[in-house]
Motif scaffolding. Structure first.
Motif, PDB file in Angstrom:
ATOM      1  N   HIS A 115      37.863  86.225  64.926  1.00 54.22           N
ATOM      2  CA  HIS A 115      36.766  85.313  64.579  1.00 54.22           C
ATOM      3  C   HIS A 115      36.267  84.631  65.850  1.00 54.22           C
ATOM      4  O   HIS A 115      36.820  84.857  66.929  1.00 54.22           O
ATOM      5  CB  HIS A 115      37.249  84.278  63.545  1.00 54.22           C
ATOM      6  N   HIS A 117      34.242  81.118  67.983  1.00 54.19           N
ATOM      7  CA  HIS A 117      33.931  79.691  68.101  1.00 54.19           C
ATOM      8  C   HIS A 117      32.778  79.544  69.088  1.00 54.19           C
ATOM      9  O   HIS A 117      32.704  80.286  70.067  1.00 54.19           O
ATOM     10  CB  HIS A 117      35.140  78.902  68.608  1.00 54.19           C
ATOM     11  N   GLU A 121      36.648  76.994  72.698  1.00 51.66           N
ATOM     12  CA  GLU A 121      37.574  75.896  72.385  1.00 51.66           C
ATOM     13  C   GLU A 121      38.412  75.551  73.614  1.00 51.66           C
ATOM     14  O   GLU A 121      38.511  74.391  73.995  1.00 51.66           O
ATOM     15  CB  GLU A 121      38.467  76.300  71.206  1.00 51.66           C
ATOM     16  N   HIS A 134      38.762  84.905  69.053  1.00 57.49           N
ATOM     17  CA  HIS A 134      40.200  84.806  68.783  1.00 57.49           C
ATOM     18  C   HIS A 134      40.681  86.018  67.992  1.00 57.49           C
ATOM     19  O   HIS A 134      40.164  86.282  66.902  1.00 57.49           O
ATOM     20  CB  HIS A 134      40.520  83.524  67.995  1.00 57.49           C
ATOM     21  N   THR A 202      43.769  76.117  65.596  1.00 53.91           N
ATOM     22  CA  THR A 202      42.761  75.130  66.015  1.00 53.91           C
ATOM     23  C   THR A 202      41.938  74.648  64.823  1.00 53.91           C
ATOM     24  O   THR A 202      40.949  73.947  64.990  1.00 53.91           O
ATOM     25  CB  THR A 202      41.818  75.707  67.090  1.00 53.91           C
TER      26      THR A 202
HETATM   27 ZN   LIG Z   1      39.963  80.382  66.343  1.00 54.49          ZN
END
Ligand SMILES: [Zn+2]
Length: 301
Positions: A115, A117, A121, A134, A202
């Motif tokens: 997935h 972000h 992050e 990730h 996270t």
């Molecule tokens: Zn993630």
């Protein structure tokens, strides 16, 4: 006197049981990346999310210039997968077909999903990249190992093209896109040196015991691909968390040290139930204890 005590005990039991049923009936609380359910409040939204505020090994973190870099010693065993994509309201995620894995410290972790972000992050000397990918892996005991790949604006990313092109605009259940495949092996940069540390999920419940591997070399995605993602999620990153007593690790040294038991998201759903059962038992023993003491006093008088 005795009847009053029995009545009090019954009331306590009914209260505990009704509290338990309410807690079990509710799903996990809603959370967001902004406002009153945003990252700084995650820990207070639910007891199950407590680690988000009390945890001392949280992710993401800032990676300082002094962080030790591991040689490219991770063993990726990635095969192509059908594109099983979903929008879960927090990110675009793709469930990965069985048969792909990562070997960390001699332990096999199966690739479960990947997935995104936006922005990244993890930050590098306090600077974020445009996005972060990730790759989430799980071993037979439920332990998690995540590989983070920084994405920066540049050439179109052909390996991720089908993902960006098929990203659902609304929150959806997982759907398999006909005639589309992805190969996580093609997501990886040519140079696979990485920073390693022990962190957490996270997103709530922010479970710790996650082995993090952030690749030092970013890969490129086009401005159009970033814009396509940004049209769905303007910002879906958790801010960096304090490093506390942790340090960045060399895999060669970790492999020689004894392994800690992982605490993963897989163990989370039972925790609220366990707490309530414990609470019920404590109430019950307090009630019985009080009953015995009062009975003894009555007998002594
Ligand atoms: Zn993630």
């Amino acid at each position: 006197m005795r009847r009053a005590l029995v009545y009090r005990l019954l009331v306590t039991l009914v209260l505990v049981l009704s509290l338990a049923s309410v807690a079990l009936a509710e799903g996990p609380p809603h959370w967001t990346y902004e406002g009153k359910e945003g990252p700084e409040f995650w820990g207070s939204l639910s007891q199950d999310y407590a680690l988000c505020s009390t945890g001392k090994q949280q992710s993401p973190v800032d990676i300082p210039a002094s962080a030790v870099t591991n040689p490219a010693d991770l063993t990726f065993r990635y095969q192509p997968s059908k594109l099983n994509i979903l929008n879960n309201g927090h990110t675009i995620q793709a469930a990965y077909d069985a048969g792909s894995s990562l070997v960390v410290d001699g332990v096999t972790y199966n690739l479960a999903q990947f997935h995104f972000h936006l922005p990244s992050e993890h930050t590098l000397t306090a600077k974020p990249y445009d996005m972060e990918l990730h790759l989430v892996h799980q071993n037979a005991q439920g332990g998690l190992a995540v590989v983070g790949i920084m994405l920066k604006s540049g050439a179109e990313n052909k390996a991720l093209a089908s993902v960006f092109a098929n990203a659902p605009k609304q929150e959806t259940a997982v759907m398999t896109v006909p005639n589309a495949t992805v190969n996580a092996a093609d997501f990886l940069p040519a140079t696979r040196t990485y920073w390693r540390y022990n962190g957490s999920l996270t997103t709530p419940p922010c479970s710790e015991g996650v082995k993090w591997h952030v690749l030092t070399t970013p890969v490129e995605v086009s401005p159009a691909q970033i814009a396509a993602y940004k049209s769905l999620f303007t910002d879906d990153h958790r801010p960096v968390q304090p490093l506390n007593a942790r340090s960045f690790l060399l895999a060669s040294q970790v492999a020689a040290a004894p392994q800690a038991m992982p605490t993963t998201g897989a163990a989370q759903p039972a925790s609220a139930r366990d707490m309530l059962i414990l609470l019920g038992l404590v109430c019950l023993s307090l009630g019985l204890g009080g009953y015995t003491i009062v009975r003894r006093r009555i007998r002594e008088n």
